[in-house]
Design a protein around this motif. Structure first.
Motif, PDB file in Angstrom:
ATOM      1  N   THR A  27      13.204  32.651 -14.254  1.00  0.00           N
ATOM      2  CA  THR A  27      12.671  34.000 -14.414  1.00  0.00           C
ATOM      3  C   THR A  27      13.703  34.968 -13.844  1.00  0.00           C
ATOM      4  OG1 THR A  27      10.423  33.181 -14.143  1.00  0.00           O
ATOM      5  CG2 THR A  27      10.776  35.553 -13.890  1.00  0.00           C
ATOM      6  N   LEU A  29      15.997  37.983 -12.250  1.00  0.00           N
ATOM      7  CA  LEU A  29      15.864  39.022 -11.248  1.00  0.00           C
ATOM      8  C   LEU A  29      16.144  40.388 -11.866  1.00  0.00           C
ATOM      9  CD1 LEU A  29      17.779  37.477  -8.193  1.00  0.00           C
ATOM     10  CD2 LEU A  29      15.305  37.766  -8.412  1.00  0.00           C
ATOM     11  N   ARG A  93      10.114  26.742  -6.302  1.00  0.00           N
ATOM     12  CA  ARG A  93      10.831  28.016  -6.489  1.00  0.00           C
ATOM     13  C   ARG A  93      12.300  27.784  -6.810  1.00  0.00           C
ATOM     14  NH1 ARG A  93      13.287  29.697  -1.509  1.00  0.00           N
ATOM     15  NH2 ARG A  93      12.790  28.305   0.210  1.00  0.00           N
ATOM     16  N   GLY A 114      14.974  30.249  -5.975  1.00  0.00           N
ATOM     17  CA  GLY A 114      14.411  31.573  -6.225  1.00  0.00           C
ATOM     18  C   GLY A 114      14.287  31.882  -7.698  1.00  0.00           C
ATOM     19  N   GLY A 116      11.867  31.421  -9.854  1.00  0.00           N
ATOM     20  CA  GLY A 116      10.578  31.808 -10.433  1.00  0.00           C
ATOM     21  C   GLY A 116       9.558  30.686 -10.390  1.00  0.00           C
ATOM     22  N   ASP A 125       4.999  32.171  -5.066  1.00  0.00           N
ATOM     23  CA  ASP A 125       5.379  33.083  -6.145  1.00  0.00           C
ATOM     24  C   ASP A 125       6.660  32.642  -6.842  1.00  0.00           C
ATOM     25  OD1 ASP A 125       7.376  33.711  -4.302  1.00  0.00           O
ATOM     26  OD2 ASP A 125       6.508  35.638  -3.746  1.00  0.00           O
ATOM     27  N   ARG A 127       9.651  32.696  -5.777  1.00  0.00           N
ATOM     28  CA  ARG A 127      10.812  33.507  -5.442  1.00  0.00           C
ATOM     29  C   ARG A 127      11.384  33.131  -4.077  1.00  0.00           C
ATOM     30  NH1 ARG A 127      13.229  35.190  -9.824  1.00  0.00           N
ATOM     31  NH2 ARG A 127      12.092  36.747 -11.016  1.00  0.00           N
ATOM     32  N   THR A 161      14.153  43.222  -7.255  1.00  0.00           N
ATOM     33  CA  THR A 161      12.862  42.543  -7.358  1.00  0.00           C
ATOM     34  C   THR A 161      12.245  42.473  -5.966  1.00  0.00           C
ATOM     35  OG1 THR A 161      13.614  41.217  -9.232  1.00  0.00           O
ATOM     36  CG2 THR A 161      11.702  40.397  -8.008  1.00  0.00           C
ATOM     37  N   VAL A 163       9.540  41.096  -3.196  1.00  0.00           N
ATOM     38  CA  VAL A 163       8.819  39.863  -2.896  1.00  0.00           C
ATOM     39  C   VAL A 163       8.010  40.076  -1.627  1.00  0.00           C
ATOM     40  CG1 VAL A 163       9.052  37.420  -2.340  1.00  0.00           C
ATOM     41  CG2 VAL A 163      10.616  38.462  -3.996  1.00  0.00           C
ATOM     42  N   GLY A 171      14.054  40.292  -3.354  1.00  0.00           N
ATOM     43  CA  GLY A 171      14.180  38.980  -3.968  1.00  0.00           C
ATOM     44  C   GLY A 171      15.640  38.632  -4.173  1.00  0.00           C
ATOM     45  N   THR A 173      18.475  35.053  -5.309  1.00  0.00           N
ATOM     46  CA  THR A 173      18.676  33.657  -5.706  1.00  0.00           C
ATOM     47  C   THR A 173      19.888  33.117  -4.967  1.00  0.00           C
ATOM     48  OG1 THR A 173      19.991  34.339  -7.622  1.00  0.00           O
ATOM     49  CG2 THR A 173      17.648  33.840  -7.997  1.00  0.00           C
TER      50      THR A 173
END
Length: 485
Positions: A27, A29, A93, A114, A116, A125, A127, A161, A163, A171, A173
């Motif tokens: 998903t 960012l 995640r 992270g 998604g 979630d 993340r 994003t 969180v 957010g 990754t």
């Protein structure tokens, strides 16, 4: 053409039975930007350092673009968490993007944390937050610089994003590299489900991909377990010798291939406090620093239980019993190196024990105490006693140490040089990480990149970096770190 396009994927885990994973896409960012990247990690994929300037680095790490040849999937596993069995965990995640083989023939897992929601997210979630991503990046790359087995961190991407954790955070990754993402918990889930055919498939896969030297053994599954025990013994010895507290040694955080894995509320000791607990959620001190050896042994027993359909129980017990003496032998070897001793002599074990007891009584800085010994000529060692609250005890130990050094064959200058090569001047302390995180959360990545650059050469004094070598103020010691990420 982007350097990323040249990566050669060989997704061998994705060729296993679909019972081991769920395929799905990341998903993306929102408004991603590069926080930091590791040139040495890029080199593991045969990518040049200037790849950090390639816009594709951000888009692939943010989940906005799929690598050609990748096959993203969430891995299924279980695990014992704080001593209790959780029957199903999995990548909640993160996604295993696939395996890349470099020019040296090494296979590296690429894993995006992270990425998604997955079927294993439970109440999460899917993340990761910038805070925890930076902490994992720094720990991975610092441990590698210390020559301690670890996963690697390719890059961290920040975003807009939002969180929700204790409060709203950015957010992010993290692109993680590892020889394998197999955990002890991968074997546990199929054992407790009594899916022994899948358990055997997984063991065969591990042998073929990661423990090929065990295939020639008359009992390859037993040899596999022995190799895991040996690698884990070496890993935990490194942690104890360098004051690393993992914080969450659940079996799903134990890597089959013996590298430091899944960084949460970790810490490096400041003062030498054997009972230090870095995890704010560890109310009973299960994962205190001085319990890590016992917990690793416990976790290896949990893995042995999962392997009982493949290996006789008595044989597993015999192999399991190798852990404690192996770990202690590795630890003593590392501590002799840190003390500048080239050969083993009677009394060395006692010298190490007494050194650690002195550090404990004086609440001395674990790392700088070793560095001070490295920087002090043999005939001036008694001056080091002034660093210790237990002055009498320090003078006694230093006299014994001085006498032990007389049995060394190399010169004192050679001893100091060798000690400086294994005793870091720069340490990843929690307050330094937090300072870098605070700046990064305001889109200032310069402190983070400076800290990473210095920690990449932890044994070598660097210009204008005295602030990163100084011990923390008393109020900044013994930080307790939250699990939330």
């Amino acid at each position: 053409m982007s350097a990323w396009a040249a990566l050669s994927f060989d997704n061998h885990f994705a060729r296993l039975d679909p019972a081991f994973y769920t395929r799905l896409e990341p998903t993306p960012l929102s408004e991603p930007r590069l926080a930091i990247a590791s040139a040495s990690a890029l080199a593991l994929l045969d990518l040049p350092a200037n790849t950090v300037d390639d816009p594709a680095l951000v888009t692939v790490c943010a989940g906005q673009q799929r690598w050609a040849g990748s096959d993203p999937l969430a891995m299924l596993y279980a695990g014992h968490q704080f001593g209790g069995y959780n029957p199903q965990l999995g990548d909640g995640r993160g996604l295993l993007l696939g395996q890349v083989r470099n020019r040296r023939g090494e296979s590296w897992d690429l894993h995006l944390k992270g990425a998604g929601l997955t079927p294993y997210s439970r109440m999460g979630d899917g993340r990761a937050v910038l805070r925890s991503s930076i902490r994992e990046f720094l720990a991975s790359e610092y441990l590698a610089a210390l020559n301690i087995p670890t996963t690697r961190a390719l890059a961290v991407v920040s975003s807009n994003t939002r969180v929700q954790r204790e409060h709203l955070e950015r957010g992010a990754t993290l692109m993680r590299l590892a020889p394998s993402h197999l955990r002890f918990g991968h074997f546990e889930i199929f054992y407790y489900r009594q899916q022994f055919d899948l358990l055997r498939q997984l063991a065969d896969y591990a042998l073929q991909q990661h423990f090929a030297d065990c295939l020639t053994d008359p009992q390859p599954y037993a040899a596999l377990y022995r190799s895991v025990v040996e690698r884990t013994a070496g890993l935990i010895a490194h942690w104890q010798a360098y004051g690393f507290c993992h914080g969450v040694m659940n079996t799903d955080n134990m890597a089959l291939c013996g590298q430091t894995f899944d960084f949460g509320p970790y810490a490096f000791l400041d003062d030498y406090e054997p009972g230090y607990i870095c995890n704010a959620s560890d109310d009973h001190g299960r994962y205190a620093f001085n319990r890590q050896v016992d917990i690793a042994q416990w976790n290896l027993a949990a893995l042995a239980q999962a392997l009982t359909p493949l290996v006789a129980v008595e044989q597993l017990r015999e192999i399991h019993a190798l852990f404690a003496p192996l770990q202690q032998a590795h630890f003593q070897h590392l501590m002799r190196q840190r003390l500048g001793l080239t050969c083993e002599r009677d009394g060395d074990d006692t010298l190490v024990v007494d050194w650690l007891a002195l550090l404990t009584r004086s609440r001395a800085d674990f790392h700088l105490s070793h560095r001070r010994l490295s920087d002090t000529p043999c005939e001036q060692l008694q001056q080091v006693a002034d660093d210790f609250a237990d002055l009498v005890g320090a003078r006694t130990w230093l006299s014994t140490y001085h006498a032990r050094l007389q049995h060394e064959t190399r010169s004192d200058a050679e001893r100091q040089q060798a000690m400086r090569a294994v005793n870091p001047l720069y340490v990843l302390r929690n307050h330094l990480a937090q300072e870098a995180i605070t700046a990064a959360e305001h889109d200032d990545f310069a402190p983070l990149r400076r800290l990473h650059e210095v920690l990449s050469q932890p044994f070598t004094a660097q210009t204008n970096c005295a602030d990163l070598a100084a011990p923390p103020a008393e109020a900044l010691k013994r930080m307790h770190i939250s699990c939330s990420s």
